[in-house]
Design a protein around this motif. Structure first.
Motif, PDB file in Angstrom:
ATOM      1  N   LYS A 130       0.686  -1.158  -0.031  1.00 12.08           N
ATOM      2  CA  LYS A 130      -0.031  -0.123  -0.073  1.00 12.08           C
ATOM      3  C   LYS A 130       0.746   1.217  -0.013  1.00 12.08           C
ATOM      4  O   LYS A 130       0.514   2.246  -0.535  1.00 12.08           O
ATOM      5  N   ALA A 131       1.844   1.276   0.730  1.00 11.01           N
ATOM      6  CA  ALA A 131       2.827   2.490   0.981  1.00 11.01           C
ATOM      7  C   ALA A 131       3.610   2.588  -0.463  1.00 11.01           C
ATOM      8  O   ALA A 131       3.697   3.858  -0.895  1.00 11.01           O
ATOM      9  N   LYS A 132       3.831   1.429  -1.069  1.00 10.98           N
ATOM     10  CA  LYS A 132       4.884   1.852  -2.281  1.00 10.98           C
ATOM     11  C   LYS A 132       3.673   2.252  -3.236  1.00 10.98           C
ATOM     12  O   LYS A 132       4.344   3.289  -4.230  1.00 10.98           O
ATOM     13  N   ARG A 133       2.493   1.919  -3.319  1.00 12.82           N
ATOM     14  CA  ARG A 133       1.645   2.176  -4.430  1.00 12.82           C
ATOM     15  C   ARG A 133       1.335   3.867  -4.159  1.00 12.82           C
ATOM     16  O   ARG A 133       1.554   4.679  -5.197  1.00 12.82           O
ATOM     17  N   GLN A 134       1.444   4.337  -2.809  1.00 17.52           N
ATOM     18  CA  GLN A 134       0.948   5.586  -2.443  1.00 17.52           C
ATOM     19  C   GLN A 134       2.098   6.556  -2.996  1.00 17.52           C
ATOM     20  O   GLN A 134       2.087   7.708  -3.251  1.00 17.52           O
ATOM     21  N   MET A 135       3.309   5.951  -2.702  1.00 15.82           N
ATOM     22  CA  MET A 135       4.566   6.742  -2.921  1.00 15.82           C
ATOM     23  C   MET A 135       4.464   6.973  -4.630  1.00 15.82           C
ATOM     24  O   MET A 135       5.134   8.265  -5.055  1.00 15.82           O
ATOM     25  N   VAL A 136       4.223   6.002  -5.223  1.00 14.11           N
ATOM     26  CA  VAL A 136       4.184   6.356  -6.916  1.00 14.11           C
ATOM     27  C   VAL A 136       3.237   7.314  -7.152  1.00 14.11           C
ATOM     28  O   VAL A 136       3.594   8.352  -7.930  1.00 14.11           O
ATOM     29  N   GLU A 137       2.162   7.144  -6.617  1.00 16.79           N
ATOM     30  CA  GLU A 137       0.980   8.222  -6.926  1.00 16.79           C
ATOM     31  C   GLU A 137       1.183   9.590  -6.376  1.00 16.79           C
ATOM     32  O   GLU A 137       1.004  10.734  -7.144  1.00 16.79           O
ATOM     33  N   ASP A 138       1.895   9.711  -5.251  1.00 11.14           N
ATOM     34  CA  ASP A 138       2.188  10.952  -4.986  1.00 11.14           C
ATOM     35  C   ASP A 138       3.392  11.480  -5.578  1.00 11.14           C
ATOM     36  O   ASP A 138       3.218  13.126  -5.881  1.00 11.14           O
ATOM     37  N   ASN A 139       4.355  10.909  -6.093  1.00 12.84           N
ATOM     38  CA  ASN A 139       5.613  11.551  -6.926  1.00 12.84           C
ATOM     39  C   ASN A 139       5.130  11.949  -8.253  1.00 12.84           C
ATOM     40  O   ASN A 139       5.271  12.830  -8.874  1.00 12.84           O
ATOM     41  N   VAL A 144      -2.813   4.945  -9.339  1.00 13.79           N
ATOM     42  CA  VAL A 144      -1.831   4.105  -9.681  1.00 13.79           C
ATOM     43  C   VAL A 144      -2.612   2.804  -9.207  1.00 13.79           C
ATOM     44  O   VAL A 144      -3.225   2.609  -8.090  1.00 13.79           O
ATOM     45  N   ARG A 145      -2.645   1.773 -10.120  1.00 17.03           N
ATOM     46  CA  ARG A 145      -2.983   0.296  -9.768  1.00 17.03           C
ATOM     47  C   ARG A 145      -2.433  -0.198  -8.387  1.00 17.03           C
ATOM     48  O   ARG A 145      -1.364   0.244  -8.038  1.00 17.03           O
ATOM     49  N   GLU A 146      -3.181  -1.198  -8.075  1.00 14.43           N
ATOM     50  CA  GLU A 146      -2.630  -1.770  -6.847  1.00 14.43           C
ATOM     51  C   GLU A 146      -1.310  -2.555  -7.431  1.00 14.43           C
ATOM     52  O   GLU A 146      -0.994  -3.232  -8.332  1.00 14.43           O
TER      53      GLU A 146
END
Length: 155
Positions: free
Chosen positions: A93-102, A113-115
């Motif tokens: 979940k954290a990795k997905r959120q990081m990509v989306e935030d960046n 960003v997908r799961e």
């Protein structure tokens, strides 16, 4: 005002790229190694700039529900697995959120960003590996391993 060597109470809200947990103290972003989302901690401030600070855990007041016992005995020394103390599903979940935030912050791209695809094998493998080799001065034996976190000391 938050100062170096001060001990502050903080709740970790999220994870940052590189493995640190992030919380806020007096409106200041505080980065804390070895923390997990929803940890409530006493943290000693070790570094301070105008808009952020870094600290180290003094005491875990309330452990996160996502905190788990690391699988590897070398986790504190090696530096190869930043989030072994965090439940795998929460890591994804954290990795997905990081990509989306960046994408939003840096790329100015508003995209969902997908799961993240999970793996059946979460230990005992590497996507990338670099093994430094050193020769001992006296016996001339070759040593192979990893660098201790933040150093060039072989472990």
């Amino acid at each position: 005002m938050v100062e170096i060597n001060q001990i502050v109470k903080v709740k970790i809200d999220s994870l940052a790229y590189g493995g640190e947990g992030v919380g806020k103290v007096d409106g200041l972003a505080l980065f804390v190694e070895d923390s997990a989302p929803q940890d409530i901690l006493n943290v000693k401030i070790t570094y301070r700039k105008n808009n952020f600070a870094r600290g180290e855990i003094v005491e875990i007041l309330e452990p996160s529900p996502y905190r788990v016992k690391p699988e590897c005995a070398m986790v504190k020394v090696c530096g190869g697995c930043n989030w072994q103390h965090i439940e795998y599903a929460e890591q994804l979940k954290a990795k997905r959120q990081m990509v989306e935030d960046n994408l939003r912050r840096i790329g100015q791209i508003d995209a969902e960003v997908r799961e993240v695809l999970s793996s059946d094998r979460i230990y005992n493998y590497r996507c990338k590996i670099q093994n430094p080799v050193q020769q001992t001065e006296v016996s001339k034996r070759l040593l192979l391993g990893y660098y201790k976190k933040g150093t060039h000391e072989l472990v």
